[in-house]
Design an enzyme around this catalytic site. Structure first.
Site, short mmCIF file in Angstrom:
data_model
loop_
_atom_site.label_atom_id
_atom_site.label_comp_id
_atom_site.label_asym_id
_atom_site.label_seq_id
_atom_site.Cartn_x
_atom_site.Cartn_y
_atom_site.Cartn_z
CD GLU A 179 42.09 47.38 48.33
OE1 GLU A 179 41.71 48.36 47.63
OE2 GLU A 179 43.12 46.74 48.06
CD GLU A 222 47.40 46.81 48.31
OE1 GLU A 222 46.73 45.78 48.48
OE2 GLU A 222 47.70 47.59 49.21
N GLY A 235 44.69 43.94 46.15
CA GLY A 235 46.00 43.32 46.32
C GLY A 235 46.69 43.03 44.98
CB ALA A 275 43.48 40.05 49.49
N1 CAA Z 1 38.51 36.83 46.62
C1 CAA Z 1 37.86 35.65 46.55
N2 CAA Z 1 36.95 35.37 45.60
C2 CAA Z 1 36.69 36.32 44.69
C3 CAA Z 1 37.33 37.57 44.71
C4 CAA Z 1 38.28 37.81 45.72
N3 CAA Z 1 38.94 38.95 45.82
N4 CAA Z 1 36.85 38.30 43.69
C5 CAA Z 1 35.96 37.53 43.05
N5 CAA Z 1 35.86 36.34 43.65
C6 CAA Z 1 35.02 35.21 43.24
C7 CAA Z 1 33.55 35.51 43.40
O1 CAA Z 1 33.12 35.22 44.71
C8 CAA Z 1 32.93 34.60 42.38
O2 CAA Z 1 32.90 33.31 42.94
P1 CAA Z 1 31.76 32.27 42.49
O3 CAA Z 1 31.98 32.03 41.04
O4 CAA Z 1 31.97 31.11 43.37
O5 CAA Z 1 30.47 32.98 42.75
C9 CAA Z 1 33.96 34.56 41.26
O6 CAA Z 1 35.19 35.02 41.85
C10 CAA Z 1 33.64 35.48 40.10
O7 CAA Z 1 33.34 36.77 40.60
P2 CAA Z 1 32.10 37.63 40.05
O8 CAA Z 1 30.88 36.77 40.01
O9 CAA Z 1 32.07 38.87 40.84
O10 CAA Z 1 32.59 37.89 38.55
P3 CAA Z 1 32.58 39.23 37.71
O11 CAA Z 1 33.20 38.90 36.42
O12 CAA Z 1 31.22 39.84 37.73
O13 CAA Z 1 33.52 40.26 38.49
C11 CAA Z 1 35.49 41.05 39.64
C12 CAA Z 1 34.88 40.01 38.67
C13 CAA Z 1 35.44 42.44 39.00
C14 CAA Z 1 36.90 40.66 39.93
C15 CAA Z 1 34.64 41.07 40.93
O14 CAA Z 1 34.52 39.75 41.41
C16 CAA Z 1 35.20 41.90 42.04
O15 CAA Z 1 35.02 43.10 42.06
N6 CAA Z 1 35.89 41.25 42.99
C17 CAA Z 1 36.37 41.88 44.20
C18 CAA Z 1 37.59 42.69 43.94
C19 CAA Z 1 38.08 43.28 45.22
O16 CAA Z 1 37.34 43.82 46.01
N7 CAA Z 1 39.39 43.18 45.44
C20 CAA Z 1 40.01 43.69 46.61
C21 CAA Z 1 40.06 42.59 47.61
S1 CAA Z 1 40.59 43.20 49.15
C22 CAA Z 1 42.26 43.33 49.04
O17 CAA Z 1 42.84 43.06 48.04
C23 CAA Z 1 42.84 43.77 50.35
C24 CAA Z 1 44.28 44.12 50.32
O18 CAA Z 1 44.65 45.23 50.01
C25 CAA Z 1 45.27 43.19 50.87
#
Ligand code: CAA
Length: 709
Positions: free
Chosen positions: A144, A124, A121, A82
């Site tokens: 999450e 999911e 998400g 998400a």
């Molecule tokens: N939402 C919004 N922005 C996100 C994002 C997300 N879920 N995941 C990453 N980004 C953004 C980061 O903020 C970053 O932005 P900037 O370039 O502006 O700094 C950019 O994407 C790149 O991210 P990273 O610098 O972290 O890049 P990476 O290659 O080191 O890692 C990644 C990539 C593994 C996807 C890592 O970003 C990550 O772990 N992201 C979070 C994943 C996560 O927690 N997902 C679950 C979300 S909650 C959810 O989904 C709830 C639900 O059930 C409904």
């Protein structure tokens, strides 16, 4: 919509104005409708993406020429979750759970073609599709919990139905990802293919029927073993830590998956998700996620891109030098460590060898990787060998003359384009830069012990540092998997400057009547992994003693000599067998009765009558000290943003992550209130409290630290 060309593509946008930029496209070819998500960088499922997928799905379903649907993403990954930035704003339709249900209920088969990091998400969404095909390098996870929430779009209900309750619990509670091979093994995906989109299309063309969606709607076989497993997991919760209430609600939702119909389980999950989203722990953890990424954005990177680093030289193979060497080897770099004489070289080799072995035993790297790492290591007593290195890090004991002399040698021997770094904690970096004769290629790289484990690296940037050198230092730190935070070259940078005041305040509380163990217990119950005196005992009391001797007393400021006297007596901590605690082989450390007696004597000598100090006073004064010092650092430009200080204190000092860091915490209490309390302490006349002018100014404007990020 026309299907005249072999591939027709259209954007899906409820508002045609922004058509060109829309992040979802529908492509049709040979009876297959492909929904392509294109929302860089990580295809987060923002409102416009969800809307686009929903509309595309309706169009594909209504199109008599489309027999099957493929869901795929452009760029580096299938949606990584998400959109975290939307969590604070009012929800927009369609919600992710509604979209997932819509996919699952689609009468045409939906194939998810997966690559990259299929997280939260994103997974999911994939679980709601009827088939999942993944590239071999795909990582799949439900992380999450790391944000203090739980999967909120059916993940807690679909995962146990796909892979069983035990695996689902492990995955959701840990937040760890599975490799594609593992996911295949466990039944989370249906096929592995290097080109998942093509494979999905081929499968779709073969005319597979959708899996009966009722499979998900069926009751999970209510195995008693699963219920017992969950009740054991519930009992284990108090010892596990982790964010609240997420850790508990995850178990509730899995129980619902076993005991309740699918739809009721989904409703339970939604309620739990919203409860977790509103929790203090989630607020803090989400702040940390964003703050960490913000901290990594150095202004120099806007104009500079550092070359790939191959070779690092480290001068000094003591505990810190060896730790940095291990971190570099772990990251695949070639490393040269320079030590003095045969004994120095052998000692460093032993320390690094032990560290690599520990990484293998703890499973951080494999045995083969450990052996391979050591082939990239050179140990030498010959300083000239640093000439090969792209980066030379000085990691010698904290003595200005020694460092200056050796940095002069390094400056003369390093290749012209190399960057030179010092790992000093408290010395004058600008003087060290000058001693190297290359102040433009000079930075501070301040690691925290043990350097192979602790994630923070403060990058100290001096007035004369060239942006290319900063970019290289940043790339190096990121390459080690560290969290870089930019700081000015003020001695102590961010963490140690705050720490020095924090320790002085703790000492003052002890001198007033608290015991070191009481201070430690109080700060641990706040969420620090160790109390300040436990940390001192571990790292040894000498370093801060040296620092106090160097700095001398501050005119008019209270001085507490307990630590000095303990050092004079040789009670310097764990290595010496005693410090604030006594260490005996095979038994847990206990408070050092001799230290307590010494403290009593020192109080008496100063005419201090010990008073009752409450835990609350300890906690409040130590936390207020941190915020006050941090505000001074912001004002002086030592730290660029309040959220950088949060990250530095979390990863450098163990400030509890789920609280979001001291500045985020202060915002929750309000800066107005924080200022009121500090000003009241100052008004009592103690020399320890001098309110930071920035706090006073912010309080008068009802400001928030988050506005300065
Ligand atoms: N939402 C919004 N922005 C996100 C994002 C997300 N879920 N995941 C990453 N980004 C953004 C980061 O903020 C970053 O932005 P900037 O370039 O502006 O700094 C950019 O994407 C790149 O991210 P990273 O610098 O972290 O890049 P990476 O290659 O080191 O890692 C990644 C990539 C593994 C996807 C890592 O970003 C990550 O772990 N992201 C979070 C994943 C996560 O927690 N997902 C679950 C979300 S909650 C959810 O989904 C709830 C639900 O059930 C409904």
């Amino acid at each position: 919509m026309s299907d005249a060309s072999p591939t027709a593509s259209e954007t899906l946008d409820p508002e045609p104005r922004s058509r060109a930029k829309h992040p979802v496209r529908l492509e049709r070819s040979n009876g297959i409708a492909t929904i392509l998500i294109d929302n860089p960088p990580v295809n987060a499922l923002s409102a416009s993406v969800r809307q686009g997928i929903y509309i595309a799905l309706e169009a594909a379903e209504a199109d008599p020429r489309a027999n099957a649907i493929v869901l795929v993403a452009a760029g580096r990954t299938f949606p990584a979750g998400a959109d975290i930035t939307e969590f604070g704003s009012p929800p927009q339709d369609p919600s992710l759970p509604v979209l997932c249900d819509r996919i699952e209920a689609c009468p045409k088969p939906v194939f998810a073609a997966l690559h990259g990091t299929v997280l939260g998400g994103g997974l999911e969404l994939a679980m709601a599709a009827h088939y999942r095909i993944a590239a071999a390098a795909t990582q799949l996870g439900l992380p999450e919990v790391k944000l203090g929430i739980l999967p909120g779009a059916g993940g807690t209900q679909r995962a146990p139905r796909l892979i069983g309750v035990e695996q689902a619990l492990a995955m959701i509670q840990s937040g760890q990802s599975l490799s594609a091979a593992d996911a295949m093994d466990k039944g989370l995906i249906d096929a592995l293919d290097e080109d998942p989109r093509e494979a999905a299309t081929a499968l779709a063309l073969s005319g597979m029927e959708p899996r009966p969606t009722s499979k998900n709607r069926e009751r999970l076989k209510s195995a008693n073993a699963d219920l017992e497993l969950l009740s054991a997991a519930r009992e284990a919760l108090p010892g596990m830590g982790g964010p609240q209430p997420a850790m508990e609600r995850i178990i509730d939702c899995l129980e619902a998956a076993i005991l309740l119909p699918f739809d009721v389980g989904l409703t339970r999950e939604r309620d739990a998700f919203l409860e977790c989203l509103a929790s203090r722990d989630s607020l803090g953890l989400r702040h940390v996620f964003m703050a960490e990424r913000r901290a990594a954005k150095f202004p120099e990177l806007e104009t500079r891109k550092a070359p790939v680093l191959q070779h690092v030289a480290i001068v000094g193979g003591g505990l810190m030098g060896a730790g940095i060497a291990i971190a570099c080897l772990d990251a695949g770099l070639a490393v040269t460590v320079v030590e003095e004489g045969e004994a120095g070289v052998t000692g460093a080799l032993d320390r690094i060898g032990d560290g690599v072995q520990a990484a293998v035993s703890k499973g951080r790297i494999s045995e083969a990787q450990g052996a391979q790492a050591l082939t990239r290591l050179t140990l030498t007593a010959n300083m000239a060998e640093i000439a090969k290195a792209d980066l030379v890090i000085e990691a010698l004991p904290e003595q200005a003359e020694l460092k200056e002399r050796v940095l002069g040698e390094i400056g003369a021997l390093a290749k012209p384009e190399a960057v030179i770094a010092t790992n000093t904690s408290y010395l004058d970096v600008d003087a060290l830069a000058k001693a190297s004769n290359r102040p433009d290629r000079f930075v501070a790289l301040h690691f925290f012990a043990p350097a192979q484990i602790m994630r923070l690296v403060e990058i100290g940037v001096g007035p004369g540092t060239n942006p290319d050198a900063v970019a290289l230092a940043h790339r190096f730190a990121k390459g080690l998997g560290k969290v870089p935070v930019r700081a000015a070259t003020t001695p102590g940078f961010i963490v140690n400057t705050i720490l020095a005041k924090f320790r002085l305040m703790a000492d003052a509380l002890v001198e007033d009547g608290a015991s070191p163990a009481q201070v430690d217990t109080t700060m641990r119950s706040f969420g620090f992994p160790l109390g300040p005196y436990q940390v001192l005992d571990r790292s040894g009391l000498e370093a801060s003693w040296e620092m106090r001797k160097r700095r001398g007393r501050v005119e008019g400021e209270r001085y507490v000599s307990i630590g000095d006297k303990m050092c004079e007596l040789g009670w310097t901590g764990r290595k010496a067998g005693q410090g604030y605690y006594v260490y005996n082989e095979g038994s847990a450390p206990v408070p050092n009765a001799d230290a307590i007696t010494l403290i009593e004597e020192l109080r008496a000598a100063q005419g201090i009558t010990p008073r009752e100090v409450s835990n609350r006073e300890i906690r409040d004064k130590l936390l207020l000290t941190m915020v006050n010092e941090a505000a001074k650092l912001l004002e002086a430009g030592v730290a660029a943003r309040p959220s950088d200080i949060d990250i530095a204190m979390i990863h450098g000092l163990g400030y509890p992550e789920r609280r979001g860091g001291p500045m985020f915490d202060a915002d929750q209490t309000t800066v107005f209130e924080i200022h009121r309390r500090i000003a009241a302490l100052e008004a009592k006349g103690s020399s320890l409290w001098k309110t930071a002018p920035l706090l006073a100014q912010m309080a008068s404007e009802r400001g928030k630290f988050s506005d300065l990020n």
